[in-house]
Structures are given as C-alpha cells and as structure tokens.
Design an enzyme around this catalytic site. Structure first.
Site, short mmCIF file in Angstrom:
data_model
loop_
_atom_site.label_atom_id
_atom_site.label_comp_id
_atom_site.label_asym_id
_atom_site.label_seq_id
_atom_site.Cartn_x
_atom_site.Cartn_y
_atom_site.Cartn_z
N ARG A 70 47.97 34.72 12.77
CA ARG A 70 47.25 35.32 11.64
C ARG A 70 46.42 36.31 12.80
NH1 ARG A 70 42.27 35.59 8.69
NH2 ARG A 70 41.12 34.01 10.08
N HIS A 114 38.80 42.33 8.27
CA HIS A 114 38.19 41.02 9.12
C HIS A 114 36.88 41.98 9.54
CE1 HIS A 114 38.25 37.06 11.20
NE2 HIS A 114 37.09 37.63 11.48
N GLU A 159 36.47 35.77 4.88
CA GLU A 159 35.17 35.42 4.91
C GLU A 159 34.02 36.42 4.08
OE1 GLU A 159 33.79 33.70 8.31
OE2 GLU A 159 35.04 32.37 8.46
N ASN A 294 38.40 28.39 6.20
CA ASN A 294 37.79 28.50 7.23
C ASN A 294 36.75 27.29 7.30
OD1 ASN A 294 39.44 30.46 8.19
ND2 ASN A 294 37.79 32.23 8.13
N GLU A 360 41.09 29.03 9.89
CA GLU A 360 39.98 29.13 10.89
C GLU A 360 39.47 27.59 11.26
OE1 GLU A 360 37.29 31.92 11.68
OE2 GLU A 360 38.53 33.56 10.97
#
Length: 784
Positions: A70, A114, A159, A294, A360
């Site tokens: 990823r 990200h 996130e 995650n 994660e």
C-alpha cells in the site's frame, strides 16, 4: 487450523506514504505540499529517496515474500496546483512503480490522500473550502485514468481524523491551523471528498475501493483492567463523547450515511452545521468494498468536571485523558494488543458484513545498528502480540482479509522528522543504504508459513499472555497473583495462555528463574518546588499500578548524605528490581549513582543530563510558549517574567519557551528573579512594576510566584486584568481560588504518576524505555 495459522489467501504486506519516503520534492514538476510549507523543507527531502530507489525497495519486498504494497500517490506530484494542469512526469513515476510491483508479483494498493494537500489548494482555503472535495474527485479520476488498468484496490483517504484535528485543531500537523471550527468543517469536507472520489472511481470501473480510518477503543482506566466493567454514568458519557469524536464521526457517515446523534450538538456548538449540505451524507455513505483499519493504541478517559478540552478533541470539556499503565513504544504510545481485538469485535458487531483489512500496525523503537545486524526484539514482540490478537479476532468472525505492517522503511515521521523508527528495514539517511532488521527476517518467516507457528515466544511477557487470552494486561496480572475478582471463564483463558506460552506466573517461581525480588524502591529526595501535589500523586497512583503488577513498594527517603548512601547500598545489593526517583529537582548526583548500579531507574522530571536515565516530564517549553502567546494574542506587549531559581531544569525550560515566543513577536524579555515561595514572587513583581511602569502583563514560572504577583499588583493599585494580566504555571488548587482566578498552565499530575509506573514496568520487562514528555494545557481564567 492452529491458533497461530491464518486463513488461506490471507494477504501479507506493508504500507508507506509518499511524503514520508519519496523525497524529490522539487523535481520533475512536483508542486509544494502543505507539509513542505509546514516543515520548512527540512523533512521531506531526501526522505528515503524512494523516487529514485523504488526498484531496490520493490526487490526488498519481493525478497520478504510480500503479496501487497500500500503506497500513497502524491497529489502535488500529479497536479502541482491541485487541479487543472497535469504533471505527466509525476504520473510516469507511479506508472514505473506499479509495473515494478506487478513484475515482482506484488499487488499495488493505492491510497489517494495521505495528508500531502497541494499548497496551492491550501492557499484557497484547503479542506475548509468545499471546493477542495470536488478537486479531490478530479484528482482521483486523473490518477485512475493512468493506473486503473493495473491497480485493483484503491483507498481514498488515510486517517481523516488526524488530518482534520491534528492538522486543524491542535496545529501539530500541517497545515498547522488551531481552530476547532476549521477541524470539524475539514473533517466533513474530507468525508465528502471520499464520497465524490468513490463515485469517480466507480465510474472508471473500480471493483474494490474504500477508506482507511485510525480506530482506537475508548475505555476508562478501570475498563482497561477489566473490559467487562460497566463504568459509572458520568464516565460512560465521557467515553461515548470521545468515541463519537474519534471513531464514530467517520465510521457512521461512511458505513451508515449519517452522523452520530451525540456528535451533532458538539459540531453545531463549535462550527455550526452550515457546511453540511442536503445530500452530502448520501454521497459519503455510498457502499465501500473494504475498510482499512489502522490500529496503534487505545484511548483512556474519565469524567473530570472543569477539565478543559484537549486541543485535538474539541468538545472534550470535562473529560480527563488518562495514561495507560502498561509498556510503551519509544513514542510513549501504550502497547495494548488486545485493543486491536476490541476494535475488530466492535466493527464486526456494529457493521456486520464489512470487509476489513489491517492497513497499519507497527511501532517506533530505538534501534541499535551493530556489525552483526539490527536486533529489534521489541518490534518483533509488538507485531507478534498484535498478530495473535488478530488471529483471535478471526476466530470470532472478523472479516479481515489481510495485514499490512507499518512500515517497510524507516522514514520521515511527519512533525517528528527522522528520529522515529517504524521500519522493518533500516535506512541510513546519509548514504541511503537499506539493511534488513531482525523484524524483517522474522516477518518474512511469518509470511512464508502464513502464520506465527506454534513455537513459544522467546520471552513471553504479560502483553503476550494478554494477547493470547484476549484480555487486558492488568487482568493477567490479577489472575497470576491469585485475585478472586476475575470470572472463572476469564481465569481459565488466562491460565491456558500462561501454560501455552510458558509464562512463569507466581512470584516464587519468577524469583528462582530471574532472581527478581519483585520489589521496587520509591525514593523521595528533597522537596520539589511544585509542592506536595505531584509527590502525593506519584505515591498514590504509581504505587497502585506497580502493586497491581505484583510489585512490593519500598518507600525510601534520600534527603541527607547518609540517607542517599543507604539508598545506593540498598540498590547495589539488588534488594530491589527497580527504582522510581522523585521529585524532579534536587536529586543531584543521586540519579547518576543509581544509574551506575545497573538496576532500572526512572526519574520524575528531566535531569540536567537528559540522556542519563529515562524520565517522565511535561513539555515546559511548549506550556510557557502557549502562556506567552495567549498574552500576546490579547494585545499585551510589555510582558515581565517572574522566574524561580534558574538552576531548576523545569524553570530553565519554561524560560526558554517564554523567550522564544517573545522573540518571534520581536520583543525582549523583562526578567525578575525570585525564589520558590509567594513572598519572593510578590517582591520580584514589585520590582518589575517599579522598573517598568508600562508593564501590562506578568508571566510567572509557577503559580505560587504568580499569586505573589497578584498581591504586588493590588498593592500597586493595578487592576487585574484591566491594567495587568497575570499568568502562572502548574494549576495548583489555589489557582482557581485567587481573586481574580488565575490563568495558568495545567500540568497533568496524575498522568505523570501513571507514566512513571508504566515506564518502570517497561524497563523491568526488558523493553526499551525512552523518556516520556507529556503535553500541558493552558487554562484561561479571569486574571488574563
């Protein structure tokens, strides 16, 4: 299927992100991102130089037998202005990377965002602008048009909680905003961007797409000891509120197309609801194929009336964020593998049918490079314990299709720069040489056999037993120490795990095997300038945690030369396994002498030589800077500082933060030295007012000195805060009772005590134990 084996077809891989590894931030047409601006160009280049060295990194992944990788696409590398002009050289890089992965038999998983928003879009409002969500959908189409024929699995955002609240509320991450309203608005626009991008990907024919969320179980400290406990009503409300802010704010819109009812009043009070348009939630709630999870650590909270909101949790007034009494990573993150089981159990129950992937999970530890390798046993233990917890969740019915470890490479850890080490591959950032750590070789074996194997861990710990039994560390401790408060079913599960792992549970057996005494010395040196509150908290809370872990506490006084000598002799004779030394100032050479004994020692407060032994402290520099910034924001320009004895390390740090913030504003400090007590603070403030008649504010390095300054102001006929604002530091009980109530910097006393205990437990378990520095919080009252 054995307890250590994973299902056939389970996907093993790793994750990275563009800004953290690529480098080449100003090459081949890439535009600047918010992280380039926020970090001032210090972090993102050369990073791991992955932009040039990607073939080598793909070969490493192939050698490890990984099935999936990823990576994230850099938005400013593809669209330098965020929209419009396409940078073909940037897309060419991802073309080459994807082809290299496929040639190596590794499936590429693409994450579109990200955290590296193009700076050009930030200049137009960034995520606070609704238009950014539409630009993100255009960007998704652009990337998919180039890579969609070879990339099967897509994630829109990584996130969004961190990007929205750590980036826009606390300002610790880019873009560095400090606005609770901006955080809520940005969070909604990120979710809208997810929905619009998902729609764009579907139009392009993508079969598997989703989003990645950082999820943490939210529990009270008591629940961490026993997951089955029902908290009191006021604590249950605190847990629900933080869960809504951290988890359900994103889970519910994505998976159910609605916001939690208990979240909306918080949003409305802080940001209004005008940014939520009709139809938005229908877009956000479009079905996904895969939810990336995650997981790193849980969140512990309890109700505490009057507690101010934590900056990255706007709306958390009256909630105390607590330390978790367990071993920690080098970043100070508590290690609770069973928390992963709680997250997966919750997702399985609340959102049945949702396919999951661990996208994660990993840890920062301090690695030592030696001639014969990098022996990162702590990282191996961390991952193994979490994989055992994951295996338990699969047995419980969790639909988890794979595990992507964070991370392949040591890389740029955002605002922390290059000092954090999450990788299973070591990177020398000077030479860019890659070296496999022991964890990489261990993970290769896990992948090759599709499981952990049934051999016993080399060094079973309480965490290992907790992960195997799917309970908390504290529950294991209670079982092995024979407490009757644990249910028979839980007791049986723990004892079964103890037997399977070969853990030695009773004190007598531990003493025979390890020659431990199971005793800890709590050593009190001279009185601290903060007074007795901190010492009392350590005696109460640290003792409670250590006793709960099966340790006997020996309280020792070291206030004279003779008593210090006796303490050193006691420790040298190995009559204790470890030492907690407090208070922070006044231990002089005692800390150094204890450190030389070889017995694990932890300090309360940073010593003059910070590398001496692990310690727990608070961020005095940031706290003083925040207090000074507060005064400047209220228009105060002639700010005096009443400072305690400068040989005290905490005072030095508070002065550093104060001076740095003044210097940024183009002002010079106006110091007045004082002692520890209120009388000396009053005398110093009188002198300040006499020397600087135009003084309009006083920052004092302790509350006692600030209370003295209030007395001096009254004696001089100065009105507080109209003529003179006053700010202290420590938030002692008297601060809220002064006239007017004192604005101050809150020091998390209880959290320091709990952190001390868990830091010592970490050392006693043989884990690396880095210093723990806790954040402070400004408490604004009438004196400013």
């Amino acid at each position: 299927m054995s307890t250590a084996r994973f299902p056939e077809g389970f996907v093993w891989g790793v994750s990275t992100s563009a800004y953290q590894i690529e480098g080449a931030t100003a090459e081949d047409g890439r535009g600047p991102s918010i992280w380039d601006s926020f970090a001032g160009g210090r972090n993102g280049d050369p990073a791991c130089d992955h932009y040039r060295r990607y073939p080598e990194d793909v070969r490493l992944m192939k050698d490890l037998g990984l099935a999936a990788y990823r990576f994230s696409v850099s938005w400013p590398r593809v669209l330098p202005e965020g929209h419009g002009r396409q940078n073909d050289k940037g897309l060419d890089f991802y073309d080459r990377l994807v082809d290299e992965l496929l040639a190596a038999g590794i499936a590429p998983y693409a994450t579109l965002y990200h955290w590296d928003l193009p700076q050009a879009l930030e200049d137009l409002g960034g995520w606070t602008s609704r238009d950014t969500a539409s630009r993100f959908a255009d960007y998704a189409r652009t990337v998919h048009d180039r890579l969609g024929d070879r990339v099967d699995t897509w994630f829109t955002l990584n996130e969004p909680w961190v990007a929205a609240f750590v980036g826009h509320a606390s300002g610790v991450h880019a873009p560095g905003r400090r606005s609770a309203a901006d955080a809520f608005v940005s969070a909604h626009h990120m979710l809208l961007a997810h929905g619009l991008a998902l729609e764009a990907l579907r139009e392009g024919g993508v079969a598997r797409a989703g989003i990645v969320l950082n999820l943490s179980p939210v529990l009270t400290p008591a629940q961490l000891a026993d997951f089955s406990l029902r908290p009191p009503e006021e604590d249950a409300e605190a847990v629900a509120r933080i869960d809504a802010l951290h988890n359900r704010q994103f889970l519910e819109p994505v998976l159910r197309g609605r916001y939690p009812e208990d979240l909306l009043p918080l949003v409305a009070r802080t940001a209004g609801l005008g940014h939520v348009h009709d139809g938005d939630l229908d877009v956000i709630g479009r079905p996904i194929d895969l939810l990336g999870v995650n997981y790193y650590t849980p969140i512990a909270v309890q109700a505490q009336p009057g507690a101010p909101a934590q900056p990255d949790f706007p709306g958390s007034e009256g909630v105390l964020f607590c330390s978790v009494p367990t071993a920690v990573t080098a970043m100070g993150w508590p290690i609770v593998p069973s928390g992963l089981s709680l997250v997966l159990r919750r997702l399985t129950a609340d959102y049945p049918g949702t396919e999951l992937m661990i996208t994660e999970n990993g840890a920062d530890f301090v690695d030592v490079v030696t001639a014969d390798g990098i022996h990162d046993v702590d990282r191996i233990g961390f991952v193994e314990e979490h994989l055992r917890a994951l295996r338990t969740s699969l047995d419980e019915g969790a639909r988890v299709r794979g595990y992507l470890l964070w991370s392949l490479l040591d890389c740029v850890e955002w605002a922390d720069g290059y000092r954090r080490k999450f990788g299973i591959v070591h990177v020398d950032f000077v030479t860019q040489r890659r070296r496999l750590k022991d964890s990489a070789l261990w993970f290769r074996d896990v992948v090759s056999r599709n499981g952990l194997g049934d051999e016993r861990p080399k060094r079973p710990t309480l965490e290992t037993v907790a992960a195997r039994a799917n309970v908390s560390r504290a529950t294991v401790s209670r079982v092995v120490n024979g407490e009757a408060s644990v249910s028979p079913e839980v007791r049986a599960a723990v004892l079964r795990a103890v037997q399977e792992l070969g853990y030695v549970p009773n004190a007598a057996a531990r003493s025979l095997v390890t020659r431990r005494t199971d005793s800890v010395a709590l050593v009190l040196s001279t009185a601290a300038p903060q007074g007795d509150a901190l010492v009392a908290a350590v005696v109460r809370y640290a003792t409670s945690v250590l006793e709960g872990a099966g340790k006997q506490i020996t309280l020792m006084l070291a206030d004279t030369a003779e008593s210090r000598r006796r303490v050193v002799q006691h420790v040298e004779a190995r009559q204790v396994d470890g030492v907690v030394l407090l208070p922070p100032d006044g231990h002089g050479p005692l800390a150094e002498r204890l450190a030389r004994t070889g017995v694990p020692v932890v300090l309360l407060g940073k010593p003059a030589i910070a590398s001496l032994v692990p310690y727990v402290d608070v961020d005095h520099v940031a706290g003083a800077a925040a207090a000074t910034a507060h005064l400047l924001e209220r228009g105060r320009r002639r700010i005096g500082v009443v400072c305690g004895p400068t040989e005290v390390v905490a005072v030095q740090d508070r002065l550093t933060g104060h001076r740095a913030r003044l210097q940024e504003a183009g002002l010079r400090p106006l110091p007045a030295p004082a002692g520890h007590d209120r009388g000396s603070g009053e005398q110093a403030a009188r002198q300040l007012l006499a020397d600087h008649p135009g003084l309009d504010a006083v920052f004092a390095t302790s509350d006692d000195l600030a209370i003295g300054a209030l007395s001096a102001a009254r004696a001089a006929g100065r009105r507080v805060p109209d003529d003179l604002a006053v700010v202290g530091f420590d938030d002692i009980d008297a601060a809220s009772c002064t006239a007017p109530p004192l604005t101050t910097v809150r020091v998390p006393v209880t959290d320091q005590a709990l952190a001390l205990a868990r830091l010592l437990l970490s050392r006693l378990d043989g884990r690396h134990a880095a210093p723990v520095v806790l954040p402070t919080r400004l408490v604004v009252r009438d004196s400013s």
